[in-house]
Design a protein around this motif. Sequence first.
Motif, PDB file in Angstrom:
ATOM      1  N   GLU A 152       0.823  -1.209   0.000  1.00 37.26           N
ATOM      2  CA  GLU A 152       0.000   0.000   0.000  1.00 37.26           C
ATOM      3  C   GLU A 152       0.860   1.263   0.000  1.00 37.26           C
ATOM      4  OE1 GLU A 152      -2.382  -0.517   3.422  1.00 37.26           O
ATOM      5  OE2 GLU A 152      -3.859  -1.834   2.440  1.00 37.26           O
ATOM      6  N   LEU A 153       1.926   1.235   0.787  1.00 43.03           N
ATOM      7  CA  LEU A 153       2.818   2.399   0.821  1.00 43.03           C
ATOM      8  C   LEU A 153       3.477   2.633  -0.538  1.00 43.03           C
ATOM      9  CD1 LEU A 153       4.646   2.264   4.276  1.00 43.03           C
ATOM     10  CD2 LEU A 153       2.968   3.919   3.476  1.00 43.03           C
ATOM     11  N   ALA A 154       3.819   1.561  -1.224  1.00 42.20           N
ATOM     12  CA  ALA A 154       4.425   1.706  -2.550  1.00 42.20           C
ATOM     13  C   ALA A 154       3.461   2.393  -3.513  1.00 42.20           C
ATOM     14  CB  ALA A 154       4.848   0.342  -3.086  1.00 42.20           C
ATOM     15  N   ALA A 155       2.174   2.017  -3.438  1.00 42.01           N
ATOM     16  CA  ALA A 155       1.177   2.654  -4.299  1.00 42.01           C
ATOM     17  C   ALA A 155       0.987   4.121  -3.918  1.00 42.01           C
ATOM     18  CB  ALA A 155      -0.147   1.901  -4.195  1.00 42.01           C
ATOM     19  N   GLU A 156       0.949   4.387  -2.602  1.00 39.15           N
ATOM     20  CA  GLU A 156       0.794   5.766  -2.144  1.00 39.15           C
ATOM     21  C   GLU A 156       1.985   6.626  -2.578  1.00 39.15           C
ATOM     22  OE1 GLU A 156       0.058   6.019   2.022  1.00 39.15           O
ATOM     23  OE2 GLU A 156      -1.573   4.548   1.976  1.00 39.15           O
ATOM     24  N   ARG A 157       3.176   6.055  -2.521  1.00 42.88           N
ATOM     25  CA  ARG A 157       4.364   6.816  -2.913  1.00 42.88           C
ATOM     26  C   ARG A 157       4.349   7.112  -4.407  1.00 42.88           C
ATOM     27  NH1 ARG A 157      10.737   5.135  -1.937  1.00 42.88           N
ATOM     28  NH2 ARG A 157      11.573   7.255  -2.218  1.00 42.88           N
ATOM     29  N   ALA A 158       3.954   6.130  -5.213  1.00 51.92           N
ATOM     30  CA  ALA A 158       3.873   6.350  -6.655  1.00 51.92           C
ATOM     31  C   ALA A 158       2.849   7.433  -6.977  1.00 51.92           C
ATOM     32  CB  ALA A 158       3.517   5.043  -7.363  1.00 51.92           C
ATOM     33  N   ASP A 159       1.708   7.397  -6.263  1.00 51.70           N
ATOM     34  CA  ASP A 159       0.679   8.411  -6.487  1.00 51.70           C
ATOM     35  C   ASP A 159       1.185   9.796  -6.073  1.00 51.70           C
ATOM     36  OD1 ASP A 159      -2.171   9.071  -7.124  1.00 51.70           O
ATOM     37  OD2 ASP A 159      -2.163   9.671  -5.024  1.00 51.70           O
ATOM     38  N   ALA A 160       1.909   9.864  -4.946  1.00 52.50           N
ATOM     39  CA  ALA A 160       2.439  11.147  -4.480  1.00 52.50           C
ATOM     40  C   ALA A 160       3.467  11.694  -5.457  1.00 52.50           C
ATOM     41  CB  ALA A 160       3.054  10.979  -3.093  1.00 52.50           C
ATOM     42  N   ARG A 161       4.297  10.806  -5.999  1.00 50.01           N
ATOM     43  CA  ARG A 161       5.300  11.261  -6.980  1.00 50.01           C
ATOM     44  C   ARG A 161       4.633  11.789  -8.249  1.00 50.01           C
ATOM     45  NH1 ARG A 161       9.848   6.392  -6.669  1.00 50.01           N
ATOM     46  NH2 ARG A 161      11.074   7.279  -4.930  1.00 50.01           N
ATOM     47  N   LEU A 162       3.573  11.100  -8.696  1.00 51.40           N
ATOM     48  CA  LEU A 162       2.856  11.566  -9.883  1.00 51.40           C
ATOM     49  C   LEU A 162       2.197  12.918  -9.625  1.00 51.40           C
ATOM     50  CD1 LEU A 162       1.721  11.212 -12.718  1.00 51.40           C
ATOM     51  CD2 LEU A 162      -0.158   9.874 -11.718  1.00 51.40           C
ATOM     52  N   GLU A 163       1.581  13.068  -8.458  1.00 54.52           N
ATOM     53  CA  GLU A 163       0.951  14.338  -8.115  1.00 54.52           C
ATOM     54  C   GLU A 163       1.985  15.464  -8.077  1.00 54.52           C
ATOM     55  OE1 GLU A 163      -1.832  16.277  -4.557  1.00 54.52           O
ATOM     56  OE2 GLU A 163      -1.395  14.125  -4.591  1.00 54.52           O
ATOM     57  N   ALA A 164       3.173  15.167  -7.536  1.00 58.29           N
ATOM     58  CA  ALA A 164       4.229  16.173  -7.499  1.00 58.29           C
ATOM     59  C   ALA A 164       4.681  16.546  -8.907  1.00 58.29           C
ATOM     60  CB  ALA A 164       5.409  15.644  -6.683  1.00 58.29           C
TER      61      ALA A 164
END
Length: 470
Positions: free
Chosen positions: A229-241
């Motif tokens: 789950e953290l890996a998905a959240e990190r990927a989403d945060a990187r895309l948002e950034a």
Amino acid sequence: MNRTLKLGVALVPLALAACADAGLVGQASAPGAGFSLVSSGTKQATGASGVWAQSAAEVAANEARARTLVHRKTIGPDTAVQVALMNNRGLQAAYADLGLSAADLWEVAMGRVPSFGVTISGIGEVGLARSLEAVVTGAILDAATVKPRRAIAQTKFQQAQFAALGATIALATETRQAWIDAVAAFEAAALVGRAQGTADAASELAAELGRTGAMNRADQAREHVFTAELAAERADARLEAQLAKEKLTRLMGLWGADIDFYVPDRLPGLPGRRPGRSDVEKLALEHRTDLAIGKLELEAIAQEYRLEGQTRMLSDIEITAGAEVERSDTSTGRETETSRVLEASFEIPLYDTGKLTSRRGELAYMRAANELAQAAVNARSEARSAHAAVTGKYNIARHWRDEVLPLRRTIDAEALKSYNGMLTSTFELIADAREGLEAELSYAEAKADYWHAEAAMTAAIWGGATGGAE
């Protein structure tokens, strides 16, 4: 013939009544006419300098300056705003509207050039006949309405200046908001990445315990799912950034190699002072560009309907000014002179144009007055809302910083001690880590909300709402 010339000379002042206003022409024809108000207002509202590029050389100079400010550098919000005000082509298009308004004022200030027509012809049944007809055609309507039309053009020009200032402040506000979004997204990605390191270690430990038989498959899955789950959240945060930074890049008008710049990986901390201004309503009523434009609209309507009343009066009259002198053959000693000095044809309307014009003017004026009154009510409300938002968001962010995070860090520290002393399980440690991450993310979000509210305060005071030129 002397009488003809005298009459023509007497009529020339009527035709020249619409001559150019030299002072107004100089004001409207100056390079960057009206931009001083935009420049000073921008500096006062945002701290940045407004730039109007009117030649290819000036555009190239702005691009070069923007490149030196951002290329491979970590930029702050003030730099981002300054680059946007120099380099955003949508804003430059808004400045062109100001230039067009100045050109309209210039045209009105020049007035219409009078024209003269002279016709010589010979008329006569017997002998030599000479006829001289001099017709002076002047812009009588222009002469009668030139002053009010110039006043209207000046008012519209002032409105264009405030519109350009509003567009500038709107872009500055949107750029600052975009910078906040980009930095906040990178901060969130960093927090998730830091938590993922802890989760990866726990996941590896769970896998090792599974191989030894000390942990069943269900418990292992609980450990692994947190990491996934953290890996998905990190990927989403990187895309948002990435997307937030791209929006910032667009607002700054950058492309090609110039997009090679960076933003900080975390937002500034909260200021030590409590934000907000008790005089925010007063400031909004003094500075908002939409209210200034509304006041000028009232003035323009009043000027316009006074002008239309005069135009209606004159448009119902057909005026021909001229003189005609006929002379028969002078050898006979006979001279016939006919003089037509003025012909006026009146078309009487079936309704009272004065009352109709007055009624239209009254209704148009009252509509604009009520719109302005409502705009003032809205401005006061928006100012109060902005003040409430900035103080409220500050208090919320400070609560997370001063109350919640210290408690979460105490819990994490104690949990780690218990884990190291084999008093708690890995599950409890991971659960505490997840809750700690949520607290960190909530504080980062609250901090971003506060900085957004700070930027929105400028828009509330100056009327430069977000959604500026891109």
